[in-house]
Structure formats: C-alpha cells, structure tokens
Design a protein around this motif. Structure first.
Motif, PDB file in Angstrom:
ATOM      1  N   ILE A  46      22.331 -24.131 -22.188  1.00 21.50           N
ATOM      2  CA  ILE A  46      21.232 -23.370 -21.613  1.00 21.50           C
ATOM      3  C   ILE A  46      20.054 -24.324 -21.402  1.00 21.50           C
ATOM      4  O   ILE A  46      19.599 -24.974 -22.343  1.00 21.50           O
ATOM      5  CB  ILE A  46      20.835 -22.206 -22.532  1.00 21.50           C
ATOM      6  CG1 ILE A  46      22.026 -21.259 -22.718  1.00 21.50           C
ATOM      7  CG2 ILE A  46      19.639 -21.449 -21.970  1.00 21.50           C
ATOM      8  CD1 ILE A  46      21.797 -20.169 -23.733  1.00 21.50           C
ATOM      9  N   GLY A  47      19.576 -24.415 -20.174  1.00 18.54           N
ATOM     10  CA  GLY A  47      18.565 -25.407 -19.848  1.00 18.54           C
ATOM     11  C   GLY A  47      17.210 -24.827 -19.519  1.00 18.54           C
ATOM     12  O   GLY A  47      17.074 -23.660 -19.140  1.00 18.54           O
ATOM     13  N   GLY A  48      16.204 -25.653 -19.693  1.00 15.63           N
ATOM     14  CA  GLY A  48      14.835 -25.279 -19.381  1.00 15.63           C
ATOM     15  C   GLY A  48      13.927 -26.437 -19.718  1.00 15.63           C
ATOM     16  O   GLY A  48      14.336 -27.598 -19.653  1.00 15.63           O
ATOM     17  N   LEU A  49      12.701 -26.160 -20.097  1.00 14.97           N
ATOM     18  CA  LEU A  49      11.825 -27.206 -20.602  1.00 14.97           C
ATOM     19  C   LEU A  49      12.432 -27.797 -21.865  1.00 14.97           C
ATOM     20  O   LEU A  49      13.103 -27.093 -22.628  1.00 14.97           O
ATOM     21  CB  LEU A  49      10.442 -26.628 -20.914  1.00 14.97           C
ATOM     22  CG  LEU A  49       9.636 -26.100 -19.721  1.00 14.97           C
ATOM     23  CD1 LEU A  49       8.384 -25.393 -20.218  1.00 14.97           C
ATOM     24  CD2 LEU A  49       9.272 -27.229 -18.782  1.00 14.97           C
ATOM     25  N   TYR A  50      12.188 -29.090 -22.095  1.00 15.48           N
ATOM     26  CA  TYR A  50      12.807 -29.753 -23.242  1.00 15.48           C
ATOM     27  C   TYR A  50      11.741 -30.105 -24.274  1.00 15.48           C
ATOM     28  O   TYR A  50      10.757 -30.784 -23.967  1.00 15.48           O
ATOM     29  CB  TYR A  50      13.541 -31.018 -22.800  1.00 15.48           C
ATOM     30  CG  TYR A  50      14.254 -31.731 -23.932  1.00 15.48           C
ATOM     31  CD1 TYR A  50      15.362 -31.160 -24.535  1.00 15.48           C
ATOM     32  CD2 TYR A  50      13.815 -32.968 -24.391  1.00 15.48           C
ATOM     33  CE1 TYR A  50      16.019 -31.799 -25.565  1.00 15.48           C
ATOM     34  CE2 TYR A  50      14.468 -33.623 -25.425  1.00 15.48           C
ATOM     35  CZ  TYR A  50      15.575 -33.030 -26.012  1.00 15.48           C
ATOM     36  OH  TYR A  50      16.219 -33.669 -27.046  1.00 15.48           O
ATOM     37  N   SER A  51      11.932 -29.629 -25.496  1.00 13.85           N
ATOM     38  CA  SER A  51      11.012 -29.932 -26.579  1.00 13.85           C
ATOM     39  C   SER A  51      11.392 -31.259 -27.221  1.00 13.85           C
ATOM     40  O   SER A  51      12.465 -31.380 -27.826  1.00 13.85           O
ATOM     41  CB  SER A  51      11.049 -28.821 -27.642  1.00 13.85           C
ATOM     42  OG  SER A  51      10.365 -29.228 -28.804  1.00 13.85           O
ATOM     43  N   LYS A  52      10.534 -32.252 -27.088  1.00 17.29           N
ATOM     44  CA  LYS A  52      10.802 -33.553 -27.710  1.00 17.29           C
ATOM     45  C   LYS A  52      10.764 -33.458 -29.230  1.00 17.29           C
ATOM     46  O   LYS A  52      11.449 -34.212 -29.920  1.00 17.29           O
ATOM     47  CB  LYS A  52       9.787 -34.584 -27.219  1.00 17.29           C
ATOM     48  CG  LYS A  52       9.882 -34.875 -25.730  1.00 17.29           C
ATOM     49  CD  LYS A  52       8.834 -35.881 -25.296  1.00 17.29           C
ATOM     50  CE  LYS A  52       8.912 -36.141 -23.796  1.00 17.29           C
ATOM     51  NZ  LYS A  52       7.859 -37.101 -23.345  1.00 17.29           N
ATOM     52  N   ASN A  53       9.966 -32.538 -29.755  1.00 13.75           N
ATOM     53  CA  ASN A  53       9.872 -32.380 -31.204  1.00 13.75           C
ATOM     54  C   ASN A  53      11.115 -31.725 -31.794  1.00 13.75           C
ATOM     55  O   ASN A  53      11.673 -32.184 -32.786  1.00 13.75           O
ATOM     56  CB  ASN A  53       8.637 -31.551 -31.562  1.00 13.75           C
ATOM     57  CG  ASN A  53       7.349 -32.301 -31.318  1.00 13.75           C
ATOM     58  OD1 ASN A  53       7.353 -33.491 -31.005  1.00 13.75           O
ATOM     59  ND2 ASN A  53       6.232 -31.615 -31.441  1.00 13.75           N
ATOM     60  N   SER A  54      11.550 -30.624 -31.182  1.00 10.16           N
ATOM     61  CA  SER A  54      12.681 -29.863 -31.717  1.00 10.16           C
ATOM     62  C   SER A  54      14.005 -30.227 -31.076  1.00 10.16           C
ATOM     63  O   SER A  54      15.062 -29.820 -31.552  1.00 10.16           O
ATOM     64  CB  SER A  54      12.432 -28.363 -31.537  1.00 10.16           C
ATOM     65  OG  SER A  54      11.263 -27.965 -32.222  1.00 10.16           O
ATOM     66  N   GLN A  55      13.968 -30.955 -29.968  1.00  8.56           N
ATOM     67  CA  GLN A  55      15.157 -31.392 -29.247  1.00  8.56           C
ATOM     68  C   GLN A  55      16.038 -30.232 -28.795  1.00  8.56           C
ATOM     69  O   GLN A  55      17.262 -30.266 -28.902  1.00  8.56           O
ATOM     70  CB  GLN A  55      15.965 -32.386 -30.097  1.00  8.56           C
ATOM     71  CG  GLN A  55      15.212 -33.675 -30.365  1.00  8.56           C
ATOM     72  CD  GLN A  55      16.082 -34.776 -30.909  1.00  8.56           C
ATOM     73  OE1 GLN A  55      17.072 -34.509 -31.594  1.00  8.56           O
ATOM     74  NE2 GLN A  55      15.730 -36.004 -30.623  1.00  8.56           N
ATOM     75  N   VAL A  56      15.380 -29.188 -28.295  1.00  8.50           N
ATOM     76  CA  VAL A  56      16.084 -28.041 -27.712  1.00  8.50           C
ATOM     77  C   VAL A  56      15.364 -27.631 -26.437  1.00  8.50           C
ATOM     78  O   VAL A  56      14.195 -27.979 -26.211  1.00  8.50           O
ATOM     79  CB  VAL A  56      16.151 -26.842 -28.679  1.00  8.50           C
ATOM     80  CG1 VAL A  56      16.953 -27.179 -29.924  1.00  8.50           C
ATOM     81  CG2 VAL A  56      14.736 -26.365 -29.050  1.00  8.50           C
ATOM     82  N   ALA A  57      16.068 -26.878 -25.598  1.00 10.33           N
ATOM     83  CA  ALA A  57      15.445 -26.296 -24.407  1.00 10.33           C
ATOM     84  C   ALA A  57      14.680 -25.044 -24.815  1.00 10.33           C
ATOM     85  O   ALA A  57      15.104 -24.297 -25.693  1.00 10.33           O
ATOM     86  CB  ALA A  57      16.515 -25.954 -23.379  1.00 10.33           C
ATOM     87  N   TYR A  58      13.540 -24.821 -24.160  1.00  8.55           N
ATOM     88  CA  TYR A  58      12.714 -23.672 -24.507  1.00  8.55           C
ATOM     89  C   TYR A  58      11.972 -23.180 -23.262  1.00  8.55           C
ATOM     90  O   TYR A  58      12.103 -23.745 -22.176  1.00  8.55           O
ATOM     91  CB  TYR A  58      11.719 -24.039 -25.612  1.00  8.55           C
ATOM     92  CG  TYR A  58      10.573 -24.909 -25.136  1.00  8.55           C
ATOM     93  CD1 TYR A  58       9.325 -24.370 -24.855  1.00  8.55           C
ATOM     94  CD2 TYR A  58      10.750 -26.287 -24.942  1.00  8.55           C
ATOM     95  CE1 TYR A  58       8.278 -25.161 -24.398  1.00  8.55           C
ATOM     96  CE2 TYR A  58       9.713 -27.090 -24.500  1.00  8.55           C
ATOM     97  CZ  TYR A  58       8.479 -26.515 -24.230  1.00  8.55           C
ATOM     98  OH  TYR A  58       7.463 -27.304 -23.777  1.00  8.55           O
ATOM     99  N   GLY A  59      11.198 -22.122 -23.432  1.00 13.40           N
ATOM    100  CA  GLY A  59      10.374 -21.627 -22.341  1.00 13.40           C
ATOM    101  C   GLY A  59      10.929 -20.353 -21.708  1.00 13.40           C
ATOM    102  O   GLY A  59      12.014 -19.867 -22.059  1.00 13.40           O
ATOM    103  N   GLY A  60      10.184 -19.829 -20.742  1.00  5.42           N
ATOM    104  CA  GLY A  60      10.539 -18.562 -20.113  1.00  5.42           C
ATOM    105  C   GLY A  60      11.891 -18.570 -19.433  1.00  5.42           C
ATOM    106  O   GLY A  60      12.617 -17.571 -19.467  1.00  5.42           O
ATOM    107  N   HIS A  61      12.259 -19.690 -18.805  1.00  6.12           N
ATOM    108  CA  HIS A  61      13.553 -19.765 -18.122  1.00  6.12           C
ATOM    109  C   HIS A  61      14.697 -19.646 -19.121  1.00  6.12           C
ATOM    110  O   HIS A  61      15.700 -18.971 -18.857  1.00  6.12           O
ATOM    111  CB  HIS A  61      13.653 -21.083 -17.358  1.00  6.12           C
ATOM    112  CG  HIS A  61      14.887 -21.208 -16.519  1.00  6.12           C
ATOM    113  ND1 HIS A  61      15.181 -20.338 -15.496  1.00  6.12           N
ATOM    114  CD2 HIS A  61      15.921 -22.097 -16.559  1.00  6.12           C
ATOM    115  CE1 HIS A  61      16.344 -20.675 -14.941  1.00  6.12           C
ATOM    116  NE2 HIS A  61      16.799 -21.733 -15.571  1.00  6.12           N
TER     117      HIS A  61
END
Length: 248
Positions: A138-153
């Motif tokens: 599942i893709g979206g914005l990438y959190s450099k801190n948590s190393q996961v995709a996040y955000g509304g998408h």
C-alpha cells in the motif's frame, strides 16, 4: 543526574519506543534543550542512535535488514513465532512495519498460501521471497522516521480492505491507556488499520508493557490478541486480561 545516567535513560527510551523527541526528554530529565541536543549528538557520534530534526531514532528501527542492530531480537523472534500460529492458509493479512513484523516475515512457513497487505516496503521485500504469498504494498507518502507509507491516500486504500487479521507493532501499551504513540499521522494510520481488519494482534516486547505516550491509538478492548515473549500465564500480564483480549 550525571551525563552517563542521562545517556542510559535516553537509550532505554529510544530502544523501547523506536524514537524520542527532544521536547519530551527536556521535560522528563528536567534539563535544558541544549543539554539534550548535546547528549543526542554524542550518542549519534558513538553510532548508538540516529539524530534527526527534533529528536532521534533507534538504529535497529532504521536497519531492519541488519540482524545485529535489532534491539531485543531474541524476544521478537519468540513473539513472531507465536503470531505465526494465528495465520492460516487463504487468509488476507494486513501488517504494519517495524522490526517485530520484519522478524515475523522472515519466519513464515515456506508452504503458506496467503495474501499480505502491508504499508511497509521493508516487510514487503521479506514477504516477496515466498512463492505462495501474494504481496500488496500500500503506497502513499513515505515516513522516513517510521519507514511506512502514510497519509490520506493510504487511509483511503485501507478503507477498501476487509482483512482477516491485522498485525501491528506498538511503541507503548498500558492496561488503562491502551495503545499509544507520539506521531499524529501514524496514529491515524493505525486506527484505519484496526477498522480495516476483523481481528488485530499487537506484537509487543515485555519492556513496553505499562508504558504510555502522548497520543492514543486504541483501547485494549479494540484488540483481539496481545503477543509478548513471556509465557501467557505469568502474573505480569494479569492487568491486561481485559474483556475478550487473548494473550499469547
């Protein structure tokens, strides 16, 4: 408090919660912001953590492919093996990120037939090694801190999923305060993952028990399983025997 005591305290917090905020450390240790910045810089120079804007990150959290850097790896392997017992052929499984989930992905049975949805590129890479596992990243914005995709998408995509099981790591868990974290965006993401799943299992080393952070993710009654490296009947886990929560 001596500098060594501050450094030991900072490292314990970062190993438990994967990241720390300078502002929180200033309050917890009752020292100046300049003192904390110097402490973090010294620990960074010693390669004990990654210093970032506003705080620091755990080296193990940022180095999931390097087993030598994983904090409490033996405990996380025990947790992973327990969690694997919940996964059956034909299941649709949703996972978060973090070192416990990566350890689980490395230990799955070679003959498992399942579909995994994940917000973590690092978890996806491990899952892709299995012939009979379908992997949906599942893709979206990438959190450099948590190393996961996040955000509304990402949250919109999660709303279309009805997973059989969600596997989540956690920064802190407490009988009264439930699951908590420090990052608003990651909190919203975890809430969406809970909603997108029929059952949720939280993977948690015992050092994180009875700890809490500023932002609430969910109460314990929203969870199906809590998995630690401890034997399930030890007294330390009694405060967590709430409602239908199963402790493994």
């Amino acid at each position: 408090m001596l500098k060594k005591e501050r450094h030991d305290y900072i490292m314990r917090q970062i190993n438990l919660h994967n990241r720390v905020l300078t502002s929180d450390l200033v309050q917890l240790l009752s020292v100046s912001e300049d003192t904390i910045r110097r402490d973090l810089q010294e620990l960074s120079d010693e390669n004990r953590l990654y210093k970032v804007h506003g705080g620091a990150l755990s080296r193990s959290y940022q180095s999931g492919f390097d087993d030598s850097e994983v904090y409490a790896r033996d405990a996380k392997i025990v947790i992973a093996r327990k969690a694997i017992s919940l996964i059956k052929d034909g299941m649709m499984v949703l996972t978060g990120g973090g070192t416990s989930i990566i350890e689980l992905a490395k230990l799955l049975p070679d003959n498992l037939h399942a579909t995994f949805f994940t917000i973590s590129p690092m978890v996806a890479i491990e899952l892709a090694k299995y012939t009979n596992i379908e992997v949906v990243l599942i893709g979206g914005l990438y959190s450099k801190n948590s190393q996961v995709a996040y955000g509304g998408h990402v949250i919109a995509q999660l709303a279309e999923i009805n997973a059989d099981l969600c596997l989540l790591g956690t920064s802190a868990i407490d009988p009264e305060k439930g699951l908590t974290d420090t990052d608003w965006e990651i909190n919203q993401l975890k809430k969406a993952m809970l909603t997108a799943s029929k059952r949720t299992a939280v993977l948690c080393i015992s050092e994180k028990l009875n700890t809490s952070l500023k932002l609430k993710v969910a109460s314990l009654d929203n969870l199906s399983y809590m998995i630690t490296e401890l034997d399930s009947d030890v007294p330390e886990l009694d405060p967590f025997r709430i409602g239908d929560l199963q402790i493994l």
